[in-house]
Design a protein around this motif. Structure first.
Motif, mmCIF file in Angstrom:
data_model
loop_
_atom_site.group_PDB
_atom_site.id
_atom_site.type_symbol
_atom_site.label_atom_id
_atom_site.label_comp_id
_atom_site.label_asym_id
_atom_site.label_seq_id
_atom_site.Cartn_x
_atom_site.Cartn_y
_atom_site.Cartn_z
ATOM 1 N N ASP A 22 -1.090 15.222 -3.424
ATOM 2 C CA ASP A 22 -0.773 16.544 -2.884
ATOM 3 C C ASP A 22 -1.070 16.520 -1.386
ATOM 4 O O ASP A 22 -2.224 16.394 -0.970
ATOM 5 C CB ASP A 22 -1.624 17.607 -3.582
ATOM 6 N N ILE A 23 -0.026 16.608 -0.577
ATOM 7 C CA ILE A 23 -0.176 16.662 0.877
ATOM 8 C C ILE A 23 -0.567 18.094 1.233
ATOM 9 O O ILE A 23 0.259 19.003 1.232
ATOM 10 C CB ILE A 23 1.131 16.265 1.583
ATOM 11 N N LYS A 24 -1.842 18.302 1.529
ATOM 12 C CA LYS A 24 -2.378 19.658 1.585
ATOM 13 C C LYS A 24 -2.023 20.441 2.845
ATOM 14 O O LYS A 24 -2.090 21.675 2.835
ATOM 15 C CB LYS A 24 -3.905 19.631 1.433
ATOM 16 N N VAL A 25 -1.695 19.766 3.939
ATOM 17 C CA VAL A 25 -1.369 20.484 5.173
ATOM 18 C C VAL A 25 -0.065 19.955 5.745
ATOM 19 O O VAL A 25 0.294 18.785 5.549
ATOM 20 C CB VAL A 25 -2.499 20.338 6.232
ATOM 21 N N ASN A 51 1.358 18.442 8.227
ATOM 22 C CA ASN A 51 0.964 17.625 9.374
ATOM 23 C C ASN A 51 1.792 16.343 9.371
ATOM 24 O O ASN A 51 1.696 15.540 8.443
ATOM 25 C CB ASN A 51 -0.535 17.311 9.285
ATOM 26 N N ASN A 52 2.589 16.150 10.403
ATOM 27 C CA ASN A 52 3.488 15.000 10.453
ATOM 28 C C ASN A 52 2.739 13.674 10.457
ATOM 29 O O ASN A 52 3.194 12.693 9.857
ATOM 30 C CB ASN A 52 4.377 15.082 11.694
ATOM 31 N N VAL A 53 1.590 13.655 11.134
ATOM 32 C CA VAL A 53 0.805 12.419 11.181
ATOM 33 C C VAL A 53 0.264 12.084 9.796
ATOM 34 O O VAL A 53 0.288 10.928 9.361
ATOM 35 C CB VAL A 53 -0.358 12.539 12.202
ATOM 36 N N LEU A 54 -0.216 13.098 9.082
ATOM 37 C CA LEU A 54 -0.719 12.876 7.726
ATOM 38 C C LEU A 54 0.376 12.304 6.833
ATOM 39 O O LEU A 54 0.152 11.319 6.110
ATOM 40 C CB LEU A 54 -1.235 14.195 7.148
ATOM 41 N N ILE A 55 1.547 12.903 6.873
ATOM 42 C CA ILE A 55 2.658 12.433 6.037
ATOM 43 C C ILE A 55 3.023 10.995 6.383
ATOM 44 O O ILE A 55 3.227 10.153 5.500
ATOM 45 C CB ILE A 55 3.870 13.370 6.200
ATOM 46 N N LYS A 56 3.075 10.694 7.665
ATOM 47 C CA LYS A 56 3.418 9.334 8.098
ATOM 48 C C LYS A 56 2.351 8.331 7.666
ATOM 49 O O LYS A 56 2.662 7.238 7.174
ATOM 50 C CB LYS A 56 3.571 9.296 9.621
ATOM 51 N N LYS A 57 1.079 8.696 7.805
ATOM 52 C CA LYS A 57 -0.013 7.802 7.446
ATOM 53 C C LYS A 57 -0.037 7.531 5.938
ATOM 54 O O LYS A 57 -0.278 6.397 5.497
ATOM 55 C CB LYS A 57 -1.348 8.391 7.891
ATOM 56 N N VAL A 58 0.199 8.567 5.136
ATOM 57 C CA VAL A 58 0.226 8.386 3.688
ATOM 58 C C VAL A 58 1.372 7.458 3.309
ATOM 59 O O VAL A 58 1.212 6.545 2.486
ATOM 60 C CB VAL A 58 0.361 9.738 2.959
ATOM 61 N N SER A 59 2.521 7.666 3.921
ATOM 62 C CA SER A 59 3.669 6.793 3.651
ATOM 63 C C SER A 59 3.356 5.344 4.005
ATOM 64 O O SER A 59 3.689 4.415 3.251
ATOM 65 C CB SER A 59 4.885 7.279 4.451
ATOM 66 N N ARG A 91 3.043 0.603 -3.405
ATOM 67 C CA ARG A 91 2.841 1.545 -4.498
ATOM 68 C C ARG A 91 4.000 2.544 -4.661
ATOM 69 O O ARG A 91 3.858 3.542 -5.361
ATOM 70 C CB ARG A 91 1.553 2.342 -4.265
ATOM 71 N N GLU A 92 5.129 2.285 -4.034
ATOM 72 C CA GLU A 92 6.232 3.242 -4.144
ATOM 73 C C GLU A 92 6.629 3.502 -5.599
ATOM 74 O O GLU A 92 7.055 4.607 -5.938
ATOM 75 C CB GLU A 92 7.459 2.733 -3.374
ATOM 76 N N HIS A 93 6.474 2.487 -6.433
ATOM 77 C CA HIS A 93 6.918 2.607 -7.823
ATOM 78 C C HIS A 93 5.916 3.339 -8.713
ATOM 79 O O HIS A 93 6.248 3.716 -9.846
ATOM 80 C CB HIS A 93 7.192 1.214 -8.407
ATOM 81 N N ILE A 94 4.691 3.563 -8.228
ATOM 82 C CA ILE A 94 3.681 4.252 -9.040
ATOM 83 C C ILE A 94 3.000 5.375 -8.248
ATOM 84 O O ILE A 94 1.836 5.702 -8.491
ATOM 85 C CB ILE A 94 2.625 3.287 -9.613
ATOM 86 N N THR A 95 3.737 5.968 -7.330
ATOM 87 C CA THR A 95 3.189 7.080 -6.542
ATOM 88 C C THR A 95 4.207 8.215 -6.511
ATOM 89 O O THR A 95 5.416 7.978 -6.470
ATOM 90 C CB THR A 95 2.874 6.630 -5.099
ATOM 91 N N VAL A 96 3.712 9.432 -6.551
ATOM 92 C CA VAL A 96 4.548 10.610 -6.362
ATOM 93 C C VAL A 96 3.810 11.523 -5.395
ATOM 94 O O VAL A 96 2.584 11.578 -5.402
ATOM 95 C CB VAL A 96 4.822 11.325 -7.710
ATOM 96 N N TRP A 97 4.553 12.209 -4.520
ATOM 97 C CA TRP A 97 3.886 13.066 -3.545
ATOM 98 C C TRP A 97 4.670 14.349 -3.312
ATOM 99 O O TRP A 97 5.828 14.478 -3.705
ATOM 100 C CB TRP A 97 3.626 12.325 -2.249
ATOM 101 N N GLY A 98 3.997 15.302 -2.652
ATOM 102 C CA GLY A 98 4.638 16.569 -2.349
ATOM 103 C C GLY A 98 3.621 17.679 -2.187
ATOM 104 O O GLY A 98 2.438 17.449 -1.953
ATOM 105 N N ASN A 99 4.098 18.915 -2.361
ATOM 106 C CA ASN A 99 3.262 20.096 -2.163
ATOM 107 C C ASN A 99 4.041 21.303 -2.670
ATOM 108 O O ASN A 99 5.248 21.206 -2.909
ATOM 109 C CB ASN A 99 2.916 20.252 -0.672
ATOM 110 N N ALA A 100 3.371 22.421 -2.806
ATOM 111 C CA ALA A 100 4.075 23.653 -3.174
ATOM 112 C C ALA A 100 5.010 24.107 -2.064
ATOM 113 O O ALA A 100 5.983 24.837 -2.308
ATOM 114 C CB ALA A 100 3.070 24.755 -3.493
#
Length: 290
Positions: free
Chosen positions: A151-154, A156-164, A172-181
């Motif tokens: 769950d990407i909680k904020v 934040n472009n840097v956060l999204i890029k770093k997680v990616s 881990r692309e095949h065993i990871t899912v991400w997003g937010n409300a």
């Protein structure tokens, strides 16, 4: 209206209803079934908060040991751009220190309190000796083969890029899912790395419900792969039932009627979309005969 016009109108409406019903039951006639890289019937929310301190390495290890299929966790980014696992941006609730994660370097983060209230269950606390806020990469390293829901909680472009980048680094692309409300966050996640499956945002969940009740859902392509929703009845676990008004109880009942639809879940499942319902410390995969 002439009888001819009425006939054509009724014929068109009837054809639409029959086609919609047929495709609702057999969606692969129109849409190819999504390939499921993994199937998670039991998802540990915040690592199974309620049994250990939420979002800690001890919680994750315990959940994996008892056989969870997926870890769910929350991410923020520190001042020195380290991706950390924490539900709250402000640490007042979890550490007792009124400070934001983004304002501190990772080495400056305070430890969790020894006991924390379980925010999604009434009069319940979790406790543990492991009170350190972990890095996301530590979780990846410790559980290389365990699916993880991020769950990407904020926004934040840097956060999204770093997680990616971390997901790609640990392959881990095949065993990871991400997003937010948030729809905007999910869109950014998809643009950053479309190889990582995405969750339905709240906006998209509401859209799916609207399409379902109007019969349009079978005709619409779906990009997301994970449909995760809270059971409306979970609210009853957060409040004393006798303190709730009749109108509040009615709204919960109505939400449950509208959201908990077997036909909807069966349709999504048939299209290769995993459906999970949050009931307490865990998510549980919807089981479908399809």
């Amino acid at each position: 209206m002439s009888s001819t016009a009425a006939f054509y109108l009724l014929s068109t409406l009837g054809g639409y209803l029959v086609t919609s019903f047929l495709l609702l039951k057999y969606p692969t006639l129109l849409h190819p079934r999504k390939k499921q890289r993994f199937l998670s019937k039991h998802i540990s929310h915040r690592g199974g908060a309620g049994e250990n301190l939420e979002n800690t390495m001890a919680a994750f290890q315990h959940a994996v040991t008892i056989g969870t299929d997926m870890l769910e966790l929350d991410c923020h980014i520190t001042k020195d751009e380290q991706v950390v696992v924490s539900h709250d941006e402000n640490l007042k609730r979890s550490t007792g220190v009124n400070v934001n994660i983004s304002d501190l370097k990772y080495c400056e983060l305070p430890p969790y309190l020894g006991k924390l209230d379980v925010t999604f269950q009434r009069a319940c606390q979790c406790e543990g000796k492991d009170n350190r806020i972990p890095l996301l990469k530590e979780v990846f390293e410790a559980f290389p083969n365990t699916p993880i829901n991020i769950d990407i909680k904020v926004n934040n472009n840097v956060l999204i890029k770093k997680v990616s980048e971390l997901v790609k680094q640990y392959r881990r692309e095949h065993i990871t899912v991400w997003g937010n409300a948030s729809y905007e966050i999910v869109e950014k996640c998809y643009r950053e790395n479309s190889d990582i499956p995405i969750l339905f945002s709240l906006q998209r969940v509401l859209l799916i419900l609207g399409l379902f009740f109007t019969g349009l859902l079978p005709f619409v392509p779906i990009r997301e792969q994970f449909f995760e929703i809270p059971m409306p009845s979970i609210i009853l676990k957060l409040k004393e039932p006798h303190t709730m008004s009749r109108s509040q109880k009615f709204l919960i009942w109505l939400s449950d009627i509208l959201l908990m639809r077997k036909a909807l879940f069966d349709h999504l499942t048939a299209r290769g979309i995993q459906v999970s319902a949050w009931n307490d410390a865990f998510w549980k995969q919807y089981s479908s005969p399809v």
